[in-house]
Design an enzyme around this catalytic site. Structure first.
Site, PDB file in Angstrom:
ATOM      1  N   LYS A  55       0.828  -1.007  -0.023  1.00  0.00           N
ATOM      2  CA  LYS A  55      -0.036  -0.226  -0.012  1.00  0.00           C
ATOM      3  C   LYS A  55       0.919   1.270   0.104  1.00  0.00           C
ATOM      4  O   LYS A  55       0.606   2.199  -0.841  1.00  0.00           O
ATOM      5  CB  LYS A  55      -0.892   0.020   1.228  1.00  0.00           C
ATOM      6  N   GLN A  99      -4.744  -1.297   9.364  1.00  0.00           N
ATOM      7  CA  GLN A  99      -4.613  -2.581   8.736  1.00  0.00           C
ATOM      8  C   GLN A  99      -5.370  -3.813   9.615  1.00  0.00           C
ATOM      9  O   GLN A  99      -4.945  -3.941  10.761  1.00  0.00           O
ATOM     10  CB  GLN A  99      -3.270  -3.150   8.519  1.00  0.00           C
ATOM     11  N   ASP A 122     -11.097   2.656   3.364  1.00  0.00           N
ATOM     12  CA  ASP A 122     -11.258   1.256   3.386  1.00  0.00           C
ATOM     13  C   ASP A 122     -12.760   1.174   3.284  1.00  0.00           C
ATOM     14  O   ASP A 122     -13.042  -0.113   2.662  1.00  0.00           O
ATOM     15  CB  ASP A 122     -10.805   0.321   4.656  1.00  0.00           C
TER      16      ASP A 122
HETATM   17  S1  BQC Z   1      -1.683 -11.525  -4.840  1.00  0.00           S
HETATM   18  O1  BQC Z   1      -5.055  -5.249   3.326  1.00  0.00           O
HETATM   19  O2  BQC Z   1      -2.429  -6.239  -0.573  1.00  0.00           O
HETATM   20  O3  BQC Z   1      -2.794 -11.860  -5.930  1.00  0.00           O
HETATM   21  O4  BQC Z   1      -0.615 -12.581  -4.934  1.00  0.00           O
HETATM   22  N1  BQC Z   1      -1.290 -10.139  -5.032  1.00  0.00           N
HETATM   23  C1  BQC Z   1      -1.709  -9.423  -4.316  1.00  0.00           C
HETATM   24  C2  BQC Z   1      -1.454  -7.845  -4.119  1.00  0.00           C
HETATM   25  C3  BQC Z   1      -2.126 -11.525  -3.263  1.00  0.00           C
HETATM   26  C4  BQC Z   1      -2.302 -10.108  -3.105  1.00  0.00           C
HETATM   27  C5  BQC Z   1      -2.732  -9.348  -2.071  1.00  0.00           C
HETATM   28  C6  BQC Z   1      -2.678  -7.749  -1.923  1.00  0.00           C
HETATM   29  C7  BQC Z   1      -2.059  -7.176  -2.963  1.00  0.00           C
HETATM   30  C8  BQC Z   1      -3.105  -6.955  -0.916  1.00  0.00           C
HETATM   31  N2  BQC Z   1      -4.570  -7.117  -0.429  1.00  0.00           N
HETATM   32  C9  BQC Z   1      -5.567  -8.057  -0.917  1.00  0.00           C
HETATM   33  C10 BQC Z   1      -5.373  -9.060   0.160  1.00  0.00           C
HETATM   34  C11 BQC Z   1      -4.853  -6.253   0.684  1.00  0.00           C
HETATM   35  C12 BQC Z   1      -5.441  -6.920   1.867  1.00  0.00           C
HETATM   36  C13 BQC Z   1      -5.360  -6.538   3.227  1.00  0.00           C
HETATM   37  N3  BQC Z   1      -5.975  -7.380   3.916  1.00  0.00           N
HETATM   38  C14 BQC Z   1      -6.407  -8.419   3.866  1.00  0.00           C
HETATM   39  N4  BQC Z   1      -6.286  -8.993   2.631  1.00  0.00           N
HETATM   40  C15 BQC Z   1      -6.031  -8.393   1.590  1.00  0.00           C
HETATM   41  C16 BQC Z   1      -7.142  -9.365   4.949  1.00  0.00           C
HETATM   42  C17 BQC Z   1      -7.475  -8.696   6.333  1.00  0.00           C
HETATM   43  C18 BQC Z   1      -8.060  -9.324   7.184  1.00  0.00           C
HETATM   44  C19 BQC Z   1      -7.544 -10.432   4.855  1.00  0.00           C
HETATM   45  C20 BQC Z   1      -8.072 -11.193   5.773  1.00  0.00           C
HETATM   46  C21 BQC Z   1      -8.293 -10.650   7.115  1.00  0.00           C
END
Ligand code: BQC
Length: 301
Positions: A55, A99, A122
Protein backbone atom coordinates in the site's frame (compact mmCIF):
# COMPACT_ATOMS: atom_id res chain seq x y z
CA UNK A 1 -9.41 -19.77 -27.50
CA UNK A 2 -6.89 -21.58 -25.34
CA UNK A 3 -7.30 -21.43 -21.59
CA UNK A 4 -4.85 -18.50 -21.26
CA UNK A 5 -7.40 -16.24 -22.92
CA UNK A 6 -9.71 -16.90 -19.99
CA UNK A 7 -7.44 -15.33 -17.42
CA UNK A 8 -8.41 -12.02 -15.88
CA UNK A 9 -5.13 -10.19 -15.40
CA UNK A 10 -5.58 -8.19 -12.20
CA UNK A 11 -1.94 -7.14 -12.22
CA UNK A 12 -2.28 -5.54 -15.64
CA UNK A 13 -5.58 -3.79 -14.85
CA UNK A 14 -4.27 -2.55 -11.50
CA UNK A 15 -1.21 -1.15 -13.26
CA UNK A 16 -3.46 0.75 -15.67
CA UNK A 17 -5.57 2.08 -12.80
CA UNK A 18 -2.50 3.15 -10.83
CA UNK A 19 -1.34 5.06 -13.92
CA UNK A 20 -4.76 6.70 -14.21
CA UNK A 21 -4.69 7.64 -10.54
CA UNK A 22 -1.15 9.05 -10.93
CA UNK A 23 -2.37 11.32 -13.71
CA UNK A 24 -5.39 12.41 -11.66
CA UNK A 25 -3.15 13.06 -8.65
CA UNK A 26 -0.85 15.20 -10.81
CA UNK A 27 -3.82 17.31 -11.94
CA UNK A 28 -5.11 17.52 -8.35
CA UNK A 29 -1.69 18.70 -7.16
CA UNK A 30 -1.82 21.76 -9.42
CA UNK A 31 -4.22 23.29 -6.93
CA UNK A 32 -3.77 21.23 -3.74
CA UNK A 33 -1.10 19.60 -1.64
CA UNK A 34 -0.68 15.88 -2.47
CA UNK A 35 -3.22 13.46 -0.99
CA UNK A 36 -1.99 12.01 2.29
CA UNK A 37 -2.74 8.49 3.50
CA UNK A 38 -1.97 7.21 7.00
CA UNK A 39 -1.54 3.46 7.36
CA UNK A 40 -1.59 1.98 10.85
CA UNK A 41 -0.32 -1.50 11.54
CA UNK A 42 -0.50 -3.20 14.93
CA UNK A 43 1.88 -6.09 15.60
CA UNK A 44 3.89 -8.13 13.16
CA UNK A 45 1.57 -10.45 11.26
CA UNK A 46 3.67 -11.24 8.15
CA UNK A 47 0.74 -11.10 5.70
CA UNK A 48 -0.37 -7.74 7.14
CA UNK A 49 3.18 -6.42 6.87
CA UNK A 50 3.35 -7.40 3.25
CA UNK A 51 -0.04 -5.80 2.47
CA UNK A 52 1.00 -2.59 4.21
CA UNK A 53 4.29 -2.48 2.29
CA UNK A 54 2.36 -2.83 -0.95
CA UNK A 55 0.00 0.00 0.00
CA UNK A 56 2.81 2.39 0.89
CA UNK A 57 4.65 1.50 -2.31
CA UNK A 58 1.57 2.05 -4.47
CA UNK A 59 0.93 5.41 -2.82
CA UNK A 60 4.45 6.52 -3.64
CA UNK A 61 4.02 5.42 -7.24
CA UNK A 62 0.86 7.52 -7.55
CA UNK A 63 2.31 10.64 -5.96
CA UNK A 64 0.26 10.14 -2.80
CA UNK A 65 2.05 10.94 0.48
CA UNK A 66 1.88 8.22 3.09
CA UNK A 67 2.73 7.87 6.74
CA UNK A 68 3.18 4.44 8.26
CA UNK A 69 2.47 4.12 11.98
CA UNK A 70 3.72 0.85 13.44
CA UNK A 71 2.35 0.01 16.87
CA UNK A 72 3.44 -2.88 19.10
CA UNK A 73 1.15 -5.94 19.35
CA UNK A 74 0.29 -5.11 22.97
CA UNK A 75 -0.73 -1.50 22.29
CA UNK A 76 -3.86 -0.63 24.25
CA UNK A 77 -7.14 -0.03 22.53
CA UNK A 78 -7.26 3.46 24.10
CA UNK A 79 -3.87 4.32 22.66
CA UNK A 80 -4.90 3.20 19.17
CA UNK A 81 -8.21 5.06 19.38
CA UNK A 82 -6.53 8.26 20.51
CA UNK A 83 -4.09 8.09 17.60
CA UNK A 84 -7.09 7.79 15.28
CA UNK A 85 -8.67 10.85 16.97
CA UNK A 86 -5.47 12.74 16.29
CA UNK A 87 -5.49 11.76 12.58
CA UNK A 88 -9.19 12.59 12.29
CA UNK A 89 -8.47 16.11 13.53
CA UNK A 90 -5.40 16.62 11.35
CA UNK A 91 -6.36 18.47 8.16
CA UNK A 92 -3.09 17.42 6.50
CA UNK A 93 -4.39 13.82 6.48
CA UNK A 94 -7.00 12.68 3.95
CA UNK A 95 -7.17 8.93 4.43
CA UNK A 96 -6.79 6.66 7.46
CA UNK A 97 -6.41 2.93 7.15
CA UNK A 98 -5.96 0.53 10.05
CA UNK A 99 -4.64 -2.76 8.74
CA UNK A 100 -6.77 -5.74 9.79
CA UNK A 101 -6.81 -8.14 11.53
CA UNK A 102 -6.12 -6.50 14.89
CA UNK A 103 -4.90 -8.40 17.97
CA UNK A 104 -7.69 -10.05 19.97
CA UNK A 105 -7.66 -7.55 22.86
CA UNK A 106 -8.72 -4.73 20.51
CA UNK A 107 -12.32 -4.49 19.34
CA UNK A 108 -12.06 -4.19 15.55
CA UNK A 109 -15.47 -2.60 15.15
CA UNK A 110 -14.69 0.11 17.74
CA UNK A 111 -11.61 1.02 15.73
CA UNK A 112 -13.46 1.07 12.41
CA UNK A 113 -16.17 3.28 13.88
CA UNK A 114 -13.64 5.72 15.30
CA UNK A 115 -12.27 6.65 11.88
CA UNK A 116 -13.95 9.72 10.46
CA UNK A 117 -16.24 8.45 7.64
CA UNK A 118 -14.79 11.05 5.25
CA UNK A 119 -11.28 9.63 5.84
CA UNK A 120 -12.37 5.97 5.85
CA UNK A 121 -10.61 4.95 2.62
CA UNK A 122 -11.31 1.26 3.34
CA UNK A 123 -15.04 2.01 3.32
CA UNK A 124 -15.65 -0.13 6.43
CA UNK A 125 -17.36 2.54 8.58
CA UNK A 126 -21.10 1.89 9.10
CA UNK A 127 -21.79 5.34 7.66
CA UNK A 128 -20.14 4.34 4.38
CA UNK A 129 -21.74 0.87 4.46
CA UNK A 130 -25.10 2.54 5.02
CA UNK A 131 -24.52 4.89 2.10
CA UNK A 132 -23.87 1.84 -0.06
CA UNK A 133 -27.14 0.24 1.09
CA UNK A 134 -28.91 3.52 0.31
CA UNK A 135 -27.27 3.44 -3.14
CA UNK A 136 -25.45 6.68 -2.41
CA UNK A 137 -21.95 5.32 -1.98
CA UNK A 138 -19.12 7.52 -0.86
CA UNK A 139 -16.14 5.35 0.00
CA UNK A 140 -16.68 1.69 -0.89
CA UNK A 141 -14.67 -1.29 0.34
CA UNK A 142 -11.70 -1.72 -2.00
CA UNK A 143 -11.90 -5.44 -2.80
CA UNK A 144 -15.54 -5.48 -4.00
CA UNK A 145 -14.86 -2.25 -5.90
CA UNK A 146 -11.86 -3.86 -7.60
CA UNK A 147 -13.96 -6.86 -8.59
CA UNK A 148 -16.61 -4.58 -10.14
CA UNK A 149 -13.84 -2.95 -12.13
CA UNK A 150 -12.57 -6.34 -13.37
CA UNK A 151 -16.08 -7.44 -14.33
CA UNK A 152 -16.72 -4.24 -16.25
CA UNK A 153 -13.41 -4.44 -18.13
CA UNK A 154 -13.54 -8.16 -18.97
CA UNK A 155 -17.04 -9.50 -18.80
CA UNK A 156 -20.22 -8.51 -20.59
CA UNK A 157 -23.47 -7.24 -19.17
CA UNK A 158 -24.25 -8.12 -15.54
CA UNK A 159 -27.89 -6.98 -15.79
CA UNK A 160 -30.25 -9.91 -15.36
CA UNK A 161 -27.39 -12.35 -14.75
CA UNK A 162 -27.35 -14.74 -11.83
CA UNK A 163 -24.51 -14.01 -9.45
CA UNK A 164 -23.60 -15.94 -6.35
CA UNK A 165 -21.40 -14.51 -3.63
CA UNK A 166 -19.94 -17.16 -1.35
CA UNK A 167 -19.05 -15.47 1.94
CA UNK A 168 -20.95 -12.80 3.88
CA UNK A 169 -18.20 -10.78 5.56
CA UNK A 170 -18.90 -7.09 6.01
CA UNK A 171 -15.65 -6.30 4.21
CA UNK A 172 -16.09 -8.35 1.04
CA UNK A 173 -19.15 -10.59 0.67
CA UNK A 174 -21.87 -8.21 1.82
CA UNK A 175 -20.74 -5.08 -0.07
CA UNK A 176 -20.01 -7.27 -3.10
CA UNK A 177 -23.59 -8.55 -3.15
CA UNK A 178 -24.93 -5.00 -2.80
CA UNK A 179 -22.82 -3.69 -5.68
CA UNK A 180 -23.89 -6.53 -7.98
CA UNK A 181 -27.56 -6.15 -7.12
CA UNK A 182 -27.92 -2.37 -7.21
CA UNK A 183 -29.76 -0.55 -9.93
CA UNK A 184 -26.70 0.72 -11.68
CA UNK A 185 -24.30 0.15 -14.56
CA UNK A 186 -22.35 -3.01 -13.69
CA UNK A 187 -25.12 -4.07 -11.30
CA UNK A 188 -28.70 -5.23 -11.87
CA UNK A 189 -27.73 -8.86 -11.28
CA UNK A 190 -29.85 -11.42 -9.44
CA UNK A 191 -27.71 -12.09 -6.40
CA UNK A 192 -27.60 -14.98 -3.97
CA UNK A 193 -25.36 -14.97 -0.89
CA UNK A 194 -24.10 -18.33 0.33
CA UNK A 195 -22.26 -18.84 3.63
CA UNK A 196 -21.17 -21.41 6.18
CA UNK A 197 -24.75 -22.37 7.03
CA UNK A 198 -25.93 -22.65 3.43
CA UNK A 199 -27.19 -26.06 2.37
CA UNK A 200 -26.14 -27.43 -1.00
CA UNK A 201 -24.05 -24.53 -2.26
CA UNK A 202 -23.31 -26.55 -5.41
CA UNK A 203 -26.96 -26.34 -6.48
CA UNK A 204 -26.75 -22.53 -6.30
CA UNK A 205 -23.38 -22.19 -8.05
CA UNK A 206 -24.54 -24.59 -10.79
CA UNK A 207 -27.07 -21.94 -11.89
CA UNK A 208 -24.75 -18.97 -11.60
CA UNK A 209 -23.33 -16.89 -14.44
CA UNK A 210 -20.98 -15.13 -12.03
CA UNK A 211 -19.39 -16.80 -9.00
CA UNK A 212 -17.53 -14.76 -6.39
CA UNK A 213 -15.66 -16.92 -3.87
CA UNK A 214 -14.77 -15.03 -0.70
CA UNK A 215 -14.64 -17.49 2.17
CA UNK A 216 -10.95 -17.96 2.91
CA UNK A 217 -10.82 -21.70 2.42
CA UNK A 218 -8.91 -23.39 -0.40
CA UNK A 219 -10.88 -25.72 -2.64
CA UNK A 220 -14.30 -24.24 -1.81
CA UNK A 221 -15.36 -24.10 -5.48
CA UNK A 222 -14.59 -27.10 -7.65
CA UNK A 223 -15.21 -27.69 -11.36
CA UNK A 224 -18.27 -29.86 -10.81
CA UNK A 225 -20.01 -26.92 -9.08
CA UNK A 226 -19.55 -24.53 -12.00
CA UNK A 227 -21.80 -23.96 -15.01
CA UNK A 228 -20.11 -24.05 -18.41
CA UNK A 229 -19.15 -20.47 -19.37
CA UNK A 230 -19.45 -18.94 -15.88
CA UNK A 231 -17.24 -16.03 -14.80
CA UNK A 232 -15.35 -17.04 -11.66
CA UNK A 233 -13.80 -14.49 -9.32
CA UNK A 234 -11.50 -15.81 -6.60
CA UNK A 235 -11.02 -13.53 -3.60
CA UNK A 236 -9.28 -16.07 -1.39
CA UNK A 237 -5.60 -15.85 -0.52
CA UNK A 238 -4.63 -19.06 1.26
CA UNK A 239 -1.18 -20.36 2.05
CA UNK A 240 -0.62 -24.03 1.34
CA UNK A 241 2.59 -25.91 2.16
CA UNK A 242 4.80 -26.43 -0.85
CA UNK A 243 8.23 -27.93 -0.21
CA UNK A 244 9.20 -27.16 -3.83
CA UNK A 245 8.77 -23.44 -3.30
CA UNK A 246 11.52 -21.21 -1.89
CA UNK A 247 9.27 -19.90 0.85
CA UNK A 248 7.96 -23.37 1.72
CA UNK A 249 4.42 -22.37 0.75
CA UNK A 250 2.45 -21.05 -2.19
CA UNK A 251 -0.69 -18.97 -2.48
CA UNK A 252 -3.96 -20.44 -3.69
CA UNK A 253 -7.43 -18.99 -3.80
CA UNK A 254 -10.78 -20.40 -2.66
CA UNK A 255 -11.31 -21.84 -6.12
CA UNK A 256 -9.80 -25.13 -7.24
CA UNK A 257 -8.21 -23.51 -10.28
CA UNK A 258 -7.31 -26.69 -12.18
CA UNK A 259 -10.80 -28.16 -12.20
CA UNK A 260 -12.65 -24.84 -12.67
CA UNK A 261 -10.52 -23.43 -15.51
CA UNK A 262 -11.96 -25.71 -18.24
CA UNK A 263 -15.54 -24.76 -17.28
CA UNK A 264 -15.11 -21.01 -16.80
CA UNK A 265 -15.28 -18.40 -19.56
CA UNK A 266 -13.21 -16.05 -17.41
CA UNK A 267 -11.36 -16.65 -14.15
CA UNK A 268 -9.12 -14.65 -11.81
CA UNK A 269 -5.86 -16.39 -10.90
CA UNK A 270 -4.30 -16.32 -7.44
CA UNK A 271 -1.86 -14.67 -7.26
CA UNK A 272 -2.38 -11.84 -9.72
CA UNK A 273 -6.17 -11.57 -9.84
CA UNK A 274 -8.23 -9.67 -7.27
CA UNK A 275 -5.38 -8.93 -4.80
CA UNK A 276 -3.61 -6.22 -6.79
CA UNK A 277 -6.96 -4.55 -7.58
CA UNK A 278 -7.60 -3.98 -3.87
CA UNK A 279 -4.52 -1.77 -3.71
CA UNK A 280 -5.44 0.14 -6.89
CA UNK A 281 -8.91 0.92 -5.51
CA UNK A 282 -7.39 2.07 -2.23
CA UNK A 283 -5.40 4.68 -4.15
CA UNK A 284 -8.53 5.79 -5.97
CA UNK A 285 -10.40 6.10 -2.67
CA UNK A 286 -7.54 8.10 -1.16
CA UNK A 287 -7.58 10.61 -4.01
CA UNK A 288 -11.36 10.87 -3.69
CA UNK A 289 -11.10 11.49 0.06
CA UNK A 290 -8.50 14.21 -0.57
CA UNK A 291 -10.81 15.83 -3.10
CA UNK A 292 -13.56 16.07 -0.51
CA UNK A 293 -11.36 17.35 2.31
CA UNK A 294 -12.88 20.32 4.04
CA UNK A 295 -16.28 19.90 2.41
CA UNK A 296 -19.38 19.24 4.43
CA UNK A 297 -21.02 15.83 4.37
CA UNK A 298 -23.85 16.93 2.09
CA UNK A 299 -21.36 18.22 -0.46
CA UNK A 300 -19.56 14.90 -0.99
CA UNK A 301 -21.15 12.60 -3.59
S1 BQC B 1 -1.65 -11.66 -4.83
O1 BQC B 1 -5.11 -5.37 3.34
O2 BQC B 1 -2.27 -6.21 -0.50
O3 BQC B 1 -2.69 -11.92 -5.74
O4 BQC B 1 -0.54 -12.54 -4.74
N1 BQC B 1 -1.13 -10.18 -5.13
C1 BQC B 1 -1.59 -9.31 -4.18
C2 BQC B 1 -1.48 -7.94 -4.20
C3 BQC B 1 -2.25 -11.42 -3.26
C4 BQC B 1 -2.20 -9.95 -3.11
C5 BQC B 1 -2.69 -9.21 -2.07
C6 BQC B 1 -2.59 -7.83 -2.09
C7 BQC B 1 -1.98 -7.21 -3.15
C8 BQC B 1 -3.05 -7.01 -0.96
N2 BQC B 1 -4.31 -7.09 -0.39
C9 BQC B 1 -5.33 -8.01 -0.82
C10 BQC B 1 -5.65 -8.99 0.27
C11 BQC B 1 -4.69 -6.26 0.71
C12 BQC B 1 -5.35 -7.05 1.80
C13 BQC B 1 -5.51 -6.50 3.10
N3 BQC B 1 -6.09 -7.21 4.08
C14 BQC B 1 -6.51 -8.45 3.83
N4 BQC B 1 -6.40 -9.00 2.61
C15 BQC B 1 -5.82 -8.33 1.60
C16 BQC B 1 -7.12 -9.23 4.91
C17 BQC B 1 -7.36 -8.65 6.15
C18 BQC B 1 -7.93 -9.36 7.17
C19 BQC B 1 -7.45 -10.55 4.74
C20 BQC B 1 -8.02 -11.27 5.78
C21 BQC B 1 -8.27 -10.68 6.99
Amino acid sequence: MNDNGKLIDGREVSKTILEEVSEDVAVFCRSHRPPHLVVVIVGDNPASRSYVRGKVKAAKKCGIDSTLLELPPDVSSDELLSRIDEFNGDSSIDGILVQLPLPGHIDQQDVIERISPSKDVDGFHPYNMGRLVADKPVLVSCTPLGIMELLSRYSGETAGKRAVVIGRSSIVGTPMALLLARKHEGGDATVTICHSRSEDIASVTAEADIIIAAVGRAGTVTGDMVKEGAVVIDVGINRVDDPNSKKGYRLVGDVDFESVLPKASLITPVPGGVGPMTIAMLMRNTLAAAGWAGRSEDEVP
